[in-house]
Each structure stands twice: as structure tokens, then as C-alpha cells.
Motif scaffolding. Structure first.
Motif, short mmCIF file in Angstrom:
data_model
loop_
_atom_site.label_atom_id
_atom_site.label_comp_id
_atom_site.label_asym_id
_atom_site.label_seq_id
_atom_site.Cartn_x
_atom_site.Cartn_y
_atom_site.Cartn_z
N UNK A 228 0.70 -0.57 -0.32
CA UNK A 228 -0.11 0.26 -0.16
C UNK A 228 0.46 1.02 0.04
N UNK A 229 1.81 1.07 0.97
CA UNK A 229 3.00 2.14 0.95
C UNK A 229 3.99 2.61 -0.48
N UNK A 230 4.15 1.65 -1.04
CA UNK A 230 5.22 1.68 -2.21
C UNK A 230 3.63 2.07 -3.26
N UNK B 21 2.96 6.99 2.35
CA UNK B 21 2.91 6.51 3.47
C UNK B 21 1.51 6.25 4.59
N UNK B 22 0.72 5.73 5.33
CA UNK B 22 -0.54 5.13 5.83
C UNK B 22 -0.81 7.34 5.90
N UNK B 23 -1.84 6.83 5.93
CA UNK B 23 -2.56 8.91 6.31
C UNK B 23 -2.30 9.75 5.93
N UNK B 24 -1.72 9.92 4.51
CA UNK B 24 -0.98 10.77 3.36
C UNK B 24 -1.62 9.93 2.40
N UNK B 25 -0.40 8.77 1.75
CA UNK B 25 -2.18 8.25 0.24
C UNK B 25 -2.49 7.20 0.54
N UNK C 88 -11.20 1.49 3.57
CA UNK C 88 -9.67 1.83 3.41
C UNK C 88 -10.15 2.06 1.93
N UNK C 89 -9.53 3.49 1.94
CA UNK C 89 -9.71 4.75 1.02
C UNK C 89 -8.12 4.47 1.06
N UNK C 90 -7.88 5.19 -0.79
CA UNK C 90 -6.56 5.87 -1.16
C UNK C 90 -6.79 6.37 -1.89
N UNK C 91 -5.22 7.55 -2.21
CA UNK C 91 -5.35 8.29 -3.10
C UNK C 91 -4.30 8.45 -4.18
N UNK C 92 -5.29 8.80 -5.68
CA UNK C 92 -5.38 8.73 -7.00
C UNK C 92 -4.99 9.91 -7.75
#
Length: 225
Positions: A41-43, A47-51, A76-80
Motif C-alpha cells: 500500500x505504501x509503495x 505513507x499511511x495517512x497521506x496516500x 479503506x481509502x486510497x489516493x490516486x
């Protein structure tokens, strides 16, 4: 962006993040190191809380006879491309109260483990570790297909093999012991059908017989009017 871009980035699981499960009802399956999911997820997103981040939606307990299971539902939320996704839901579970050989075991980490499980469910929808799940599902569906083809004959053969894992005398003793416990507690076929999804007591496997006896031994005598 190609639709399978992230899926292909995270589908393969390195051997160092895999662990073969030994023993229990899921023996032979593969467990994935939960920190490997965090790393992927981080890759991919930062980082968690940012991306990426998750939030707990609900925590609850479900009792069943002498045991209690803990469940956690997350989003779960992801930023794209600078935009946050819609929630990716995942529900996980773990045992809170479990009956073991020496009595009841209470876990003070049940919600933490259930959360880890919920994250894995949400990550699965992104394709994280997909190759592991693909092989597992492929095996499962092949087994289902074989059972559908063979029908009742296969079920009967499986039942026979289970019965043959102990001697005829031991099987007889287990059935007699179950009958005595049913008489003592007042439990009957309704209890057996609901618990083990069977139609006749003869369909109970050796493990089910032992489990039913264990459960009934913890129940009080039936009230006599």
C-alpha cells in the motif's frame, strides 16, 4: 491508466512473505505476512495517512454456545492522482473466547487481529496478493465441481472414510455417549441439525460426534416437571 495497473503491481507475493499453515481446518493454505500488505500500500500510494488510510466503521462480538467471536468492519481509502477513492470495505474476525483443552481462553488482542483480517479483505479487492487467492479459489472451485459431478456417491464415500478413521467399537461408543448426553440434557435432533447441518444422527462424523459430546457435557441436566 490501465485498469490492471495496480492489480499487476501487487498480485505476486514473495516467498519471504508467505507462510504455510500447519494444522487446523485450514492446514495447507498459505498465510500472507500482514506487514507485506502495508508495504505494498505504501509503495503504490504513499505513507499511511497521506496516500492511504482506513477507518473503523464497527466493532462487535458474536456469541455462539461457549465461544465468542470478535468482528471489525473497516473502510479503506486510497489516493490516486490527488483524489481519494470511494470506501473499500472489509470485514474481519477473530476469536475473543475460545474453548481449549484447559478451558476457556480469552484473547485481549481479538480486535487487533480482526482489524488485520479486515484490512486483508479490503486489500484483496485491490488485487494485493491476488495470485495466492487465485490458486486457492481455483482449488476450491475444482473441488466443488468434482463434488457436483459425483453427487451423493461422493458424499457417501467421504462419510465412509471418516467413519473408518476409528474402529467400529469406538464409533459405537461415541454414538452411545452422545445419546446419553442428549437424554441427560434434553437435546435432540433439532440441536444436531442446527449445529451440524445434518438430517440424521448417523451422518455425524467422528469429529462432530466428539464436538457434540463436548458441548453437551457443559450443559445442565434437563428440568423434570
Amino acid at each position: 491508466m490501465e485498469n490492471l495497473y495496480y492489480y499487476n503491481l501487487c498480485r505476486e507475493v514473495p516467498q519471504t512473505a508467505q507462510k504455510r499453515i500447519q494444522g487446523g481446518r485450514i492446514s495447507g493454505m498459505t498465510d500472507i505476512n500482514p506487514m507485506w500488505r502495508i508495504k505494498k500500500l505504501t509503495e503504490m500510494f504513499g505513507p499511511c495517512g497521506i496516500g492511504w488510510y482506513y477507518k473503523t466503521v464497527r466493532e462487535w462480538l458474536e456469541p455462539y454456545q461457549e465461544t465468542v467471536a470478535a468482528f471489525v468492519k473497516i473502510e479503506l481509502y486510497i489516493k490516486v492522482d490527488g483524489e481519494w477513492s470511494m470506501p473499500i470495505q472489509g470485514t474481519g474476525g477473530s476469536m475473543f473466547v475460545e474453548i481449549q483443552k484447559n478451558g476457556a481462553h480469552v484473547s485481549d488482542e481479538c480486535y487487533k487481529m480482526a482489524t488485520t483480517d479486515a484490512i486483508s479483505v479490503a486489500c484483496k479487492q485491490l488485487g494485493i496478493g491476488a495470485d495466492i487467492y487465485w490458486d486457492k479459489d481455483k482449488t476450491k472451485y475444482r473441488q466443488t465441481e468434482r463434488e457436483d459431478t459425483k453427487g451423493a456417491a461422493a458424499n457417501q464415500q467421504s462419510l465412509t472414510q471418516t467413519k473408518q478413521s476409528v474402529s467400529t467399537e469406538e464409533l459405537k461408543e461415541l454414538r452411545e455417549q452422545l445419546m446419553l448426553e442428549c437424554q441427560r440434557t434434553g437435546a435432540g435432533m433439532i440441536f444436531l441439525r442446527r449445529t451440524y447441518q445434518i438430517e440424521k444422527a448417523e451422518e455425524l462424523s467422528v469429529l462432530q460426534l466428539k464436538d457434540a459430546i463436548r458441548i453437551l457435557k457443559n450443559k445442565p441436566d434437563k428440568e423434570i416437571a
